[in-house]
Motif scaffolding. Structure first.
Motif, short mmCIF file in Angstrom:
data_model
loop_
_atom_site.label_atom_id
_atom_site.label_comp_id
_atom_site.label_asym_id
_atom_site.label_seq_id
_atom_site.Cartn_x
_atom_site.Cartn_y
_atom_site.Cartn_z
N ILE A 52 -81.20 30.11 -2.72
CA ILE A 52 -82.10 29.72 -3.80
C ILE A 52 -81.42 29.93 -5.15
O ILE A 52 -81.54 29.11 -6.06
CB ILE A 52 -83.44 30.48 -3.70
N ASN A 72 -79.73 33.49 6.33
CA ASN A 72 -80.57 33.63 5.13
C ASN A 72 -81.16 35.02 5.00
O ASN A 72 -81.82 35.33 4.01
CB ASN A 72 -81.69 32.59 5.13
N ASN A 73 -80.95 35.86 6.01
CA ASN A 73 -81.48 37.22 5.96
C ASN A 73 -80.40 38.28 6.11
O ASN A 73 -80.68 39.41 6.48
CB ASN A 73 -82.57 37.39 7.02
N MET A 82 -83.98 35.39 0.50
CA MET A 82 -83.97 36.83 0.22
C MET A 82 -82.56 37.26 -0.16
O MET A 82 -81.66 37.14 0.65
CB MET A 82 -84.40 37.57 1.50
N PRO A 83 -82.35 37.73 -1.38
CA PRO A 83 -81.01 38.23 -1.72
C PRO A 83 -80.76 39.47 -0.87
O PRO A 83 -81.54 40.41 -0.90
CB PRO A 83 -81.11 38.59 -3.20
N ASP A 117 -78.01 34.37 -2.39
CA ASP A 117 -78.74 33.52 -1.46
C ASP A 117 -78.80 32.09 -1.97
O ASP A 117 -78.43 31.78 -3.09
CB ASP A 117 -80.10 34.10 -1.10
#
Ligand code: SF4
Lengths: 196, 466
Positions: A179, A114-115, A1-2, A177
């Motif tokens: 990804i 990551n959040n 999640m960006p 992020d």
């Protein structure tokens, strides 16, 4: 999640002075039936926060108006147990941006980062000081400077430097992020696949 | 230069790239997914306009949130039905193999991977579930991930991960009768605590580990995560190769022989160095049980609940809170406590070998009146084999209720909940507050111990009944 960009925070904190807070407490399994990331904040610490008739338990810190702010302070080994990222979503959705502890479980740490939630690991001595200061005055505020990697108790000026790897720091500061990063090196991944 | 550990050998072979002062980019061989931790990941890649990069490397099954009765009917709970259907839709849309409800291969992700021969030595494996560490029993590097990481793997077949440190736990000697793999791991966690393994991958070694069956090794690696470790692993040997041989997705014929030759090289070099090392003596291990609300709060069944003075200061708050929740007193005798439920199942101890142990013990006996006993096979194949071996009949005669495969009361997402206040002895892996249902109390133990308790109705050391 960006996520949103993370730089500097000044806030009071919510203390949970208990060790080994596992992700089943953070978000019980029966709330994992959702297929989106939203709305988990309502059930954060559900069974510590509400009784079986869904009435708030007055002795739990989230139900005590004295304590607020977007920093959660908890005893050592926070986030152990299940890998459910829903725990990080619940913390984020409730409004916490930082969790301070003297020790984090690995998967929780990754999930938080990551959040856009910053897990700050401090020494056990510093953690004790933080708990004491909040006990003395629930309005004690803390500043967190991600650039300098510093957490400071505003009232006393005591501070500690915390670790974060420079890649993750960049990600948080810029709202990137993992990804995005991986998608950018797809050709390298394909080369690796051909070689093996 | 010092030699390499087994973990280094596997990990290093999969590093695609390294970020300076940051994590490594690690390529993933096998990705297992289930209904609970994947929907947001699929939504994430679709939002980015992506397709699954390597759908052939992912296998899906519903397990966490499914009923364990009437699986042939439509799922009654609306949210569960929606979540399970979502998995089916996502797999269809992205070309991922799915073993859905009623497929003969369906089961708990960590049970079906090994039994289908998907799990093989030297692989990298991930799943959005912490007990992915189970697969390390084959000498693979396997670990649990969060949903953002599931999304990474779907999108790129890679994951960003800092390289963990390395720990070795040696257990030498012969286990005494009545002591099993579950007791080994409960004993280890009681010694090193639920954070002792954090940041590490643990290699389990020593004659007691080598003497375990694959099922036993899986139980040990499965619960390595409960020590905080990223995962556990065991060097593959003849026991491993024999187990894999002939399974659905195992290499066949000449390919199998070639694979075995490769797998034989997967072991830690003599001169490799670990960041931490522990040595335990197998003869010190006795049947274990937990008395508190984390898996590290374990004791020998014949012992008493420890006193405050025996607890580390930094664990005191959680110790006191735990005993209060469980309704136990410091110094209490553990044996003799009355129990309400016995749950045999989960990815820790829901395999055919576990069911055999229980059946052998209860054959010709009856469960105690006060006990409700549930047996939940780990997979459809386990269920089938239990029928073929006559285990099902033995268990039913003893008064156990057999349910259909799934995670069931391990996490109580479905209707299999232990009622508030009731005390359960479970062969699963977590005894957290409310883990098996709001207000439920859980004591973790081995299948043999659970069987003995089902028969006596109170906590008992199975050794005294053999
Ligand atoms: S059986 Fe329990 S621990 Fe294992 S995968 Fe299912 S919920 Fe997780």
């Amino acid at each position: 999640m960006p996520s949103e960009k993370f730089t500097y925070i000044e806030s009071s904190a919510v203390p949970i002075n208990i060790e080994n807070v596992d992700t089943d407490q953070i978000i019980p399994a029966r709330f994992l039936k959702a297929t989106t990331r939203d709305g988990f904040g309502d059930n954060l610490f559900r069974d510590w926060r509400f009784d079986k008739n869904d009435q708030p338990k007055v002795d739990f810190v989230l139900n005590n108006e004295k304590y607020n702010g977007n920093i959660l302070v908890a005893g050592k080994n926070f986030g152990s147990g299940s890998s459910r990222e829903h725990a990080a979503w619940a913390i984020h959705d409730y409004g916490f941006k930082v969790v301070v502890s003297s020790f984090f479980a690995d998967i929780f740490k990754n999930n938080a980062l990551n959040n856009g939630v910053l897990p700050i690991q401090v020494s056990s001595e510093f953690l004790e000081i933080i708990f004491n200061e909040i006990e003395k005055d629930s309005d004690t505020s803390f500043t967190i400077d991600l650039g300098k990697q510093e957490i400071t108790i505003s009232t006393t000026g005591q501070k500690e430097v915390f670790e974060i790897n420079s890649y993750k720091k960049e990600c948080l500061l810029n709202g990137y992020d993992d990804i995005d990063y991986l998608l950018n090196i797809k050709d390298k991944i394909e080369v690796f696949e051909k070689r093996n | 230069m010092a030699g390499k550990t087994l973990f280094d050998k596997v990990w290093d072979a999969y590093v695609v790239d390294e970020i300076k002062d940051g994590p490594s980019v690690v390529y993933i061989d096998k990705h297992l997914i289930h209904e609970v931790t994947s929907p947001q990941a699929f939504a994430g890649i679709e939002k980015r306009g992506l397709k699954v990069f390597r759908p052939e490397n992912t296998v899906a099954t519903p397990d966490h949130n499914i009923p364990t009765i009437d699986q042939h009917l439509e799922i009654r709970d609306q949210l569960s039905r929606f979540q399970v259907n979502k998995l089916t839709e996502n797999c269809d849309r992205h070309g991922i193999t799915l073993y859905g409800l009623n497929h003969p291969f369906q089961g708990i992700v960590h049970v079906i991977g090994p039994e289908l021969g998907i799990t093989q030595p030297g692989m990298t494996m991930v799943c959005g579930d912490s007990h992915t560490s189970t697969h390390g029993a084959f000498g693979s590097v396997a670990f649990g991930i969060g949903t953002s990481e599931v999304e990474m793997v779907l999108a790129t077949q890679c994951i960003l991960q800092p390289k963990p440190k390395k720990m070795r736990i040696n257990i030498e000697g012969k286990l005494s009768t009545g002591v099993s793999a579950k007791d080994i791991i409960l004993y280890v966690i009681s010694k090193i605590s639920t954070s002792g393994g954090t940041g590490h991958f643990i290699e389990f070694a020593g004659s007691a580990i080598r003497g375990l069956s694959m099922e036993g090794r899986m139980t040990v690696c499965n619960m390595s995560i409960e020590s905080g470790a990223r995962g556990g692993l065991i060097a593959p040997d003849e026991t491993t190769f024999e187990y894999i041989k002939g399974r659905e997705f195992a290499p066949k014929g000449g390919d199998y022989d070639a694979a075995v030759e490769k797998w034989k090289k997967l072991k830690t070099d003599e001169d490799a160095v670990f960041d931490k090392e522990f040595n335990f003596d197998a003869t010190d291990i006795e049947p274990m049980i937990t008395y508190g609300t984390n898996p590290g709060m374990g004791a020998k069944i014949k012992d008493n609940i420890p006193h405050e003075s025996e607890i580390e200061k930094s664990e005191l708050n959680s110790y006191q809170k735990s005993l209060k929740y469980m309704g136990f007193q410091a110094g209490d005798k553990i044996t003799g406590k009355p129990v309400d439920y016995v749950f045999v199942g989960s990815c820790t101890n829901g395999r055919i070998e576990d069911l055999r142990v229980v059946a052998e013990f209860v054959k010709g006996k009856k469960k105690a009146e006060n006990i409700t006993a549930w047996i939940v096979p780990g997979s459809k194949q386990v269920e089938k084999q239990a029928k073929q071996e006559g285990i099902t009949e033995v268990l039913e005669e003893a008064g156990f209720k057999l349910r259909q495969p799934g995670c069931s009361a391990c996490l109580a997402m479905n209707d299999d909940k232990i009622p508030e206040g009731k005390l359960a002895v479970a062969t699963s892996n977590r005894n957290f507050e409310g883990r098996q249902g709001p207000g439920s109390r859980t004591m973790l133990a081995s299948p043999l111990t659970a069987a003995a308790i089902a028969v006596t109705g109170t906590i008992v050391d199975p050794k005294t009944m053999l």
